[in-house]
Write an enzyme that holds these catalytic residues in place. Structure first.
Site, mmCIF file in Angstrom:
data_model
loop_
_atom_site.group_PDB
_atom_site.id
_atom_site.type_symbol
_atom_site.label_atom_id
_atom_site.label_comp_id
_atom_site.label_asym_id
_atom_site.label_seq_id
_atom_site.Cartn_x
_atom_site.Cartn_y
_atom_site.Cartn_z
ATOM 1 N N LYS A 1 -6.408 2.911 9.185
ATOM 2 C CA LYS A 1 -5.689 4.026 8.562
ATOM 3 C C LYS A 1 -6.408 5.345 8.790
ATOM 4 O O LYS A 1 -5.775 6.396 8.956
ATOM 5 C CB LYS A 1 -5.505 3.741 7.073
ATOM 6 C CG LYS A 1 -4.532 2.581 6.816
ATOM 7 C CD LYS A 1 -4.382 2.228 5.352
ATOM 8 C CE LYS A 1 -3.373 1.095 5.196
ATOM 9 N NZ LYS A 1 -3.187 0.683 3.790
ATOM 10 N N SER B 1 0.804 -1.237 0.000
ATOM 11 C CA SER B 1 0.000 0.000 0.000
ATOM 12 C C SER B 1 0.832 1.279 0.000
ATOM 13 O O SER B 1 0.273 2.368 -0.081
ATOM 14 C CB SER B 1 -0.934 0.004 1.217
ATOM 15 O OG SER B 1 -0.196 0.016 2.410
#
Length: 806
Positions: free
Chosen positions: A756, A713
């Protein structure tokens, strides 16, 4: 090689022969040579006046013995070694004491195996003068020690004391009784020296102490030392007798109690007041069966075992094995179930009472209970709670059990390496017992408890089996209706059990096991949730545990906020609770010191540092203004979400290359190579007129290098940092991004969206770039988590470039 051994001849004949030899000692000694062969003793010395047998094996000493036997005097010298020596043929005179005893050979008895048994009469002490060379055996020149008679009152008193002590010693330890009686019957103790020699030979003193007596020529000193050794021997014998009497008394009492109990049992049995243990066991098992609905196959096994129990003797080993087996078979709550509560209002009240937030988890549990109400019971599901430490996975399991009105049993499988912990041991093993699941049924006394398997991601495997594979049967609704435990060896229905599994990460759980679970993620708490949890749960609970009253300590909202940001920034609330406990312990000390008039302690942002010291955390943000070559990413970790900075610098070099540091994993290294290649290929699109790091080495680093990092990511983040470094243009402020990048510039979906977002809120970011494919995940997030964040969804890096460099 030679050794000292007891004689096989009659004891009395030997002693009489030794006494006769001792009476003729003077005549022999007048003609005794001054050069004699020496035989080393290793255990203890002999004394004049004694008779003793010695076994001499074939060797140099045996040859010397033949020479001595043919001589007129037949004398050999016995000298004690200073240390324990195994091979006496390697002994030198330096290893022997200087004083020995002169012995005359009385009899030689040849042995069938070779060598001979020699009976010796000990006659006089001698002093070693010098070694005489001899090719066969040790030979020495010696001088006979003549004793000076000492007839006085002192020696007479010592002699009487020694005789008295010997008599007392014989009362305690009759070891030498026969020998002493023979000796006393044929001897008179007009010579105190002989008395001392004989008396000291009765003791178990060490060889050093005995050698000291042998070397003492002075009669009075010898008597004194002998009396000391006899006294010591008397005390040891008295202590030994005392110990023996205590043991005999204890054994006698035990035997007496056993016989009395057996007699009492027999009397009660005759009067009908008591039954045999075997009958009591059978009645207990039958009473249990009446309360249970045992399946036919299990009932057949139980009846067969009961029949076997009836014919076995109670004291046989197999009786205990069969009895324990029946105990387990009948104690399982066959057919007994807790009455479930499917009241949604009650369930929701319990969940809200025990936990704040976690709305998606609570909603999923209420759905679960609703289905159970419609189908007649909650069954056939395995819930897996995944999240960082301290977010309340275990406590949620307890709340589910309370909401359903079921019994709760928890055990940790973390570090478990033995398959038998799950499926039990086979009955052939000593100490065999069922696995944890059967034990849970016994503990809960119902067939439908809530069983929590904690730390399922930390199981191991070894030569004893793989517990994770053993759980496949347990956690499969299609198979656990016929679970087979190795110990019970009968089918047990576990389909009514609600299994709850907890884990920190899913990566280490085997895929076949993971497929059987309904996974619920607990992502952690943001600051607002932690403040509410502290006010509603942590502070009241720990204040009560510390014995403090509500008016003695209070926390302002600012104090709790500072406590969270500065000291407890993890995803869960475990560290937050520990810090609250730490504060309350310090307040408790102050309250005790203040006595009857304690003051109110109010915690705020200013005085927090006096209780906890300087903050452990300052900010997740490394930069107030983002410099060139730096970009902020968002990462998922086992402890929750975190911000991930990517820093890039360039240095002159002969060739163009990139170096990646910061303990990046293999997947992240591949992401950096993809970012490098993609930017190189699309250079004219994003940086027209620029050359791609010509004769420049680029160093990409991810701070906090001690923390391992991996995953795809960070692809868009690395590309953006390299673009900023190449163009010299910084990324706009308060921007975070996450997304996997392909070689064609596509931005693919990532995981850990909620974690996140929690990290972005904590770090104060205002704008977030995410893959378009993660839009459904974003829409599932609660509103309080979206509030204050502007989110841009992209499917190509072109969109990322426009947002990062407007």
């Amino acid at each position: 090689m030679s050794k000292e051994a007891p004689t096989s001849q009659d004891l009395e004949a030997l002693i009489l022969e030794a006494i006769d030899a001792a009476k003729k000692a003077d005549a022999f000694l007048n003609n005794s040579p001054d050069e004699i062969y020496i035989y080393p003793l290793t255990k203890r010395p002999f004394f004049p006046g004694m008779a003793a047998p010695i076994v001499i094996e074939p060797g140099p000493l045996y040859e010397a013995l033949k020479i001595i036997a043919q001589s007129e005097h037949k004398y050999v010298g016995l000298m004690l070694t200073r240390t324990d020596i195994t091979d006496i043929y390697k002994v030198t005179f330096d290893q022997l004491y200087n004083v020995g005893v002169l012995a005359r050979i009385l009899r030689i008895i040849p042995m069938d195996a070779g060598g001979a048994q020699v009976v010796l009469s000990m006659e006089k002490r001698f002093n070693f003068i010098e070694q005489v060379a001899d090719p066969i055996q040790l030979k020495a020149r010696v001088r006979i020690c003549e004793e000076i008679p000492a007839e006085n009152e002192m020696t007479k008193a010592y002699s009487i004391s020694i005789i008295s002590m010997i008599k007392d010693l014989l009362k305690l330890n009759p070891l030498y009784k026969e020998e002493l009686q023979i000796f006393l019957g044929h001897s008179d103790f007009t010579e105190p020296g002989k008395l001392a020699d004989y008396a000291v030979a009765l003791t178990t003193a060490s060889k050093e102490e005995l050698q000291s007596i042998l070397e003492t020529i002075d009669i009075q000193k010898r008597l004194e030392r002998t009396l000391e050794l006899l006294k010591k021997e008397h005390d040891i014998s008295a202590l030994q007798q005392s110990i023996t009497q205590k043991i005999d008394a204890a054994v006698a009492k035990t035997q007496k109690d056993f016989f009395l109990r057996e007699q009492l049992k027999a009397i009660k049995k005759e009067l009908g007041l008591e039954k045999e243990e075997k009958i009591l066991d059978r009645e207990k098992f039958e009473a249990r069966l009446k309360e249970r609905k045992v399946p036919p196959d299990a009932l057949t096994v139980i009846q067969d075992e009961m029949a076997k129990l009836n014919v076995l003797e109670m004291h046989s080993a197999e009786y205990g094995v069969v009895r324990n087996y029946l105990d387990w078979l009948t104690i399982i709550p066959w057919g007994i179930n807790s009455e479930e509560c499917h009241d949604l209002v009650h369930a929701e009240a319990v969940l809200n009472e025990d936990h704040y937030g976690l709305e998606d988890i609570k909603e999923r549990i209420l759905e679960f209970i609703s289905v159970g109400k419609l189908t007649g019971g909650v069954k056939g599901s395995i819930i897996c709670l995944v999240g960082p430490p301290g977010v309340g996975k275990t406590s949620i399991g307890k709340s589910i059990a309370r909401a359903l009105n079921r019994k709760f049993f928890r055990f940790s499988v973390g570090g478990m390496r033995d398959e038998a912990e799950i499926k039990g041991h086979r009955r052939t093993y000593v100490g065999a017992m069922p696995g944890k699941l059967i034990q849970a049924l016994k503990y809960c006394k119902t067939m439908n408890p809530v069983i929590m398997l904690d730390e399922v991601d930390k199981m191991g495997s070894s030569y004893q089996g793989d517990p994770a594979s053993a759980l496949l049967e347990v956690l499969d609704p299609e198979q656990n209706c016929e679970f087979l435990d190795h110990y019970l060896d009968v089918r047990v229905d576990l389909s009514n059990v609600l299994f709850i599994v907890t884990a920190n990460v899913l990566d280490t759980i085997p895929s076949p096991l993971r497929d059987r679970m309904d996974i619920l993620r607990l992502s952690g708490y943001i600051q607002e949730e932690k403040i509410e949890i502290a006010n509603k749960y942590l502070i009241p609970r720990n204040r009560k545990a510390m014995g403090l009253k509500p008016n003695q300590i209070t926390f302002t909202k600012g104090a709790i906020s500072s406590l969270i940001t500065g000291y407890a920034r993890e995803a869960g609330v475990r560290n937050l609770e520990n810090e609250i406990k730490r504060i309350m312990r310090k307040v408790a000390v102050q309250v005790v010191k203040e006595g009857e008039k304690p003051t109110k302690h109010s915690l705020n942002e200013k005085n927090l540092i006096t209780y906890l010291g300087k903050p452990k955390h300052t900010s997740d943000r490394f930069y107030e203004q983002t410099p060139v070559g730096v970009c902020t990413g968002l990462a998922w970790t086992a402890l929750g979400g975190a911000t991930l900075y990517v820093e890039a610098i360039k240095v002159p070099s002969d060739k163009t290359e990139m170096k990646l540091t910061g303990q990046a994993g293999a997947v992240m290294k591949e992401s950096s190579e993809i970012a490098w290649s993609y930017l190189h290929g699309a250079l004219q699109k994003y940086a027209p007129g620029y050359k791609f790091f010509e004769k420049t080495a680029v160093h990409v680093h991810m701070p906090e290098g001690a923390t391992p990092k991996d995953g795809p990511s960070a692809g868009v983040t690395i590309t953006t940092a390299l673009t900023s470094l190449l163009t010299g243009i910084p990324v706009i402020e308060d921007l975070g991004m996450t997304g996997e990048l392909t070689l064609t510039g596509r931005v693919l979906a990532i995981g850990g969206v909620k974690e996140k977002f929690v990290a972005a809120k904590r770090s104060g970011l205002k704008k977030i770039i995410m893959p378009m494919d993660n839009l459904p995940d974003y829409e599932k997030l609660p509103d309080y988590l979206k509030k204050g964040l502007k989110v841009y969804f992209v499917d190509h890096y072109d969109d990322v470039f426009k947002l990062a460099f407007p």
